[in-house]
Write a protein that holds these residues in place. Structure first.
Motif, PDB file in Angstrom:
ATOM      1  N   VAL A  56      32.784  56.513 121.129  1.00  0.00           N
ATOM      2  CA  VAL A  56      33.947  55.639 121.243  1.00  0.00           C
ATOM      3  C   VAL A  56      35.221  56.318 120.731  1.00  0.00           C
ATOM      4  O   VAL A  56      36.295  56.177 121.329  1.00  0.00           O
ATOM      5  N   ASP A  57      35.109  57.065 119.622  1.00  0.00           N
ATOM      6  CA  ASP A  57      36.298  57.738 119.067  1.00  0.00           C
ATOM      7  C   ASP A  57      36.992  58.584 120.128  1.00  0.00           C
ATOM      8  O   ASP A  57      38.194  58.466 120.363  1.00  0.00           O
ATOM      9  N   SER A  58      36.217  59.452 120.770  1.00  0.00           N
ATOM     10  CA  SER A  58      36.776  60.363 121.766  1.00  0.00           C
ATOM     11  C   SER A  58      37.135  59.633 123.058  1.00  0.00           C
ATOM     12  O   SER A  58      38.154  59.930 123.683  1.00  0.00           O
ATOM     13  N   ALA A  59      36.291  58.662 123.444  1.00  0.00           N
ATOM     14  CA  ALA A  59      36.525  57.959 124.709  1.00  0.00           C
ATOM     15  C   ALA A  59      37.851  57.209 124.685  1.00  0.00           C
ATOM     16  O   ALA A  59      38.620  57.253 125.656  1.00  0.00           O
ATOM     17  N   LEU A  60      38.147  56.526 123.589  1.00  0.00           N
ATOM     18  CA  LEU A  60      39.381  55.747 123.511  1.00  0.00           C
ATOM     19  C   LEU A  60      40.600  56.664 123.504  1.00  0.00           C
ATOM     20  O   LEU A  60      41.580  56.420 124.221  1.00  0.00           O
ATOM     21  N   LEU A  86      36.833  49.675 116.578  1.00  0.00           N
ATOM     22  CA  LEU A  86      35.490  50.175 116.880  1.00  0.00           C
ATOM     23  C   LEU A  86      35.330  51.641 116.497  1.00  0.00           C
ATOM     24  O   LEU A  86      34.217  52.162 116.507  1.00  0.00           O
ATOM     25  N   CYS A  87      36.438  52.292 116.177  1.00  0.00           N
ATOM     26  CA  CYS A  87      36.417  53.724 115.894  1.00  0.00           C
ATOM     27  C   CYS A  87      36.222  53.998 114.408  1.00  0.00           C
ATOM     28  O   CYS A  87      36.476  53.152 113.559  1.00  0.00           O
ATOM     29  N   SER A  88      35.790  55.199 114.117  1.00  0.00           N
ATOM     30  CA  SER A  88      35.549  55.603 112.733  1.00  0.00           C
ATOM     31  C   SER A  88      36.860  55.789 111.979  1.00  0.00           C
ATOM     32  O   SER A  88      37.931  55.919 112.582  1.00  0.00           O
ATOM     33  N   LYS A  89      36.759  55.828 110.686  1.00  0.00           N
ATOM     34  CA  LYS A  89      37.939  56.057 109.848  1.00  0.00           C
ATOM     35  C   LYS A  89      38.553  57.424 110.141  1.00  0.00           C
ATOM     36  O   LYS A  89      39.782  57.584 110.138  1.00  0.00           O
TER      37      LYS A  89
END
Length: 293
Positions: A56-60, A86-89
């Motif tokens: 999700v981090d990279s996709a967004l 939804l992404c990491s810190k």
């Protein structure tokens, strides 16, 4: 939707095209983005990756970048603000950087200013550098080390330029002067000169330009900075009969002047944060007394 990548394709294919391995929605999105050059298909698959929790981090972030390239910046802003939770810190700083570019693309100056100031607060409080003097940054796929001084000066420079777009030259001047104190360069000096010209403070403006033309600042030999400083000098020459150095009584009540924010940061730092604070921020002082009549 399939990307027609054969299972027999070797890792060489992924290396050449800078693709992650596998056959997940995110991998297929990158295939359509980088190989097929089909941004619309890539966006659809990036959405699918986000919805199914696939990188999700990279996709967004990647989806927002592609949307910007497709002149869908407003949609990209909404997507980041809606799904960044939804992404990491660790991904939040990168998302902020993408948002700043999107706000710039859309002409959302107030939002851009607030986010730049937020990043400065995070540096002040030790959150972005974790109390260390340097951090690893990435640009065009390459990693490099950036110092807290360089990053702070860079963000201040971006903030100053945004104030210029608002024609708030007083605020821009204050910010550029602070940036030059921390990590001076010729490009920001040119912008500071512009602020002074807009305020009809021509002698001060010429003094700033002379530092560039005499090679006293880092980047003075850069062709772009040299050319711009010469253009500004020509503009100053047109005001030759008005080369006075009258310093106006500055109104420190201008909206969102940023210095108030720095003062508040100094006042609200807690003992807990003090141990993480970086030395450069001990040097930050208010300009109010210097600017007041």
């Amino acid at each position: 939707m399939k990307n027609n990548i054969s299972p027999r394709k070797t890792e060489t294919f992924h290396v050449i095209h800078k693709l992650p391995s596998g056959d997940s929605p995110y991998v297929r999105a990158k295939y359509f983005q980088l190989v097929e050059k089909d941004p619309e298909a890539a966006i659809v698959l990036f959405w699918k990756a986000i919805n199914c929790g696939d990188r999700v981090d990279s996709a967004l972030k990647d989806m927002a970048v592609v949307m910007k390239q497709q002149d869908r910046a407003e949609e990209a802003i909404e997507a980041i603000n809606s799904f960044r939770k939804l992404c990491s810190k660790e991904a939040q700083e990168s998302l902020d950087n993408v948002l700043i570019d999107l706000y710039k693309k859309c002409g959302k100056l107030d939002e851009q200013i607030e986010l730049l100031k937020q990043k400065l607060r995070m540096i002040c409080e030790g959150e972005l550098f974790n109390g260390k003097p340097t951090k690893t940054a990435r640009s065009h796929g390459k990693k490099f080390q950036v110092t807290v001084k360089q990053e702070t000066s860079r963000i201040l420079g971006n903030l100053g330029w945004t104030y210029i777009q608002q024609k708030n030259y007083t605020a821009a001047e204050v910010v550029y002067k602070k940036a030059q104190q921390i990590d001076p360069d010729a490009n920001k000096a040119c912008n500071l000169c512009l602020c002074l010209i807009k305020q009809e403070r021509y002698v001060e403006a010429r003094s700033v330009l002379e530092e560039i033309l005499q090679g006293k600042l880092p980047g003075s030999d850069d062709l772009k900075s040299r050319s711009r400083s010469e253009e500004l000098l020509k503009e100053l020459e047109s005001f030759k009969s008005r080369l006075t150095n009258t310093i106006p009584c500055l109104d420190t009540s201008f909206e969102d002047a940023f210095i108030d924010g720095l003062d508040q940061l100094m006042n609200h730092w807690t003992t807990r944060n003090r141990s993480r604070r970086l030395p450069i921020f001990e040097e930050i002082i208010s300009y109010r007394d210097q600017l007041a009549c």
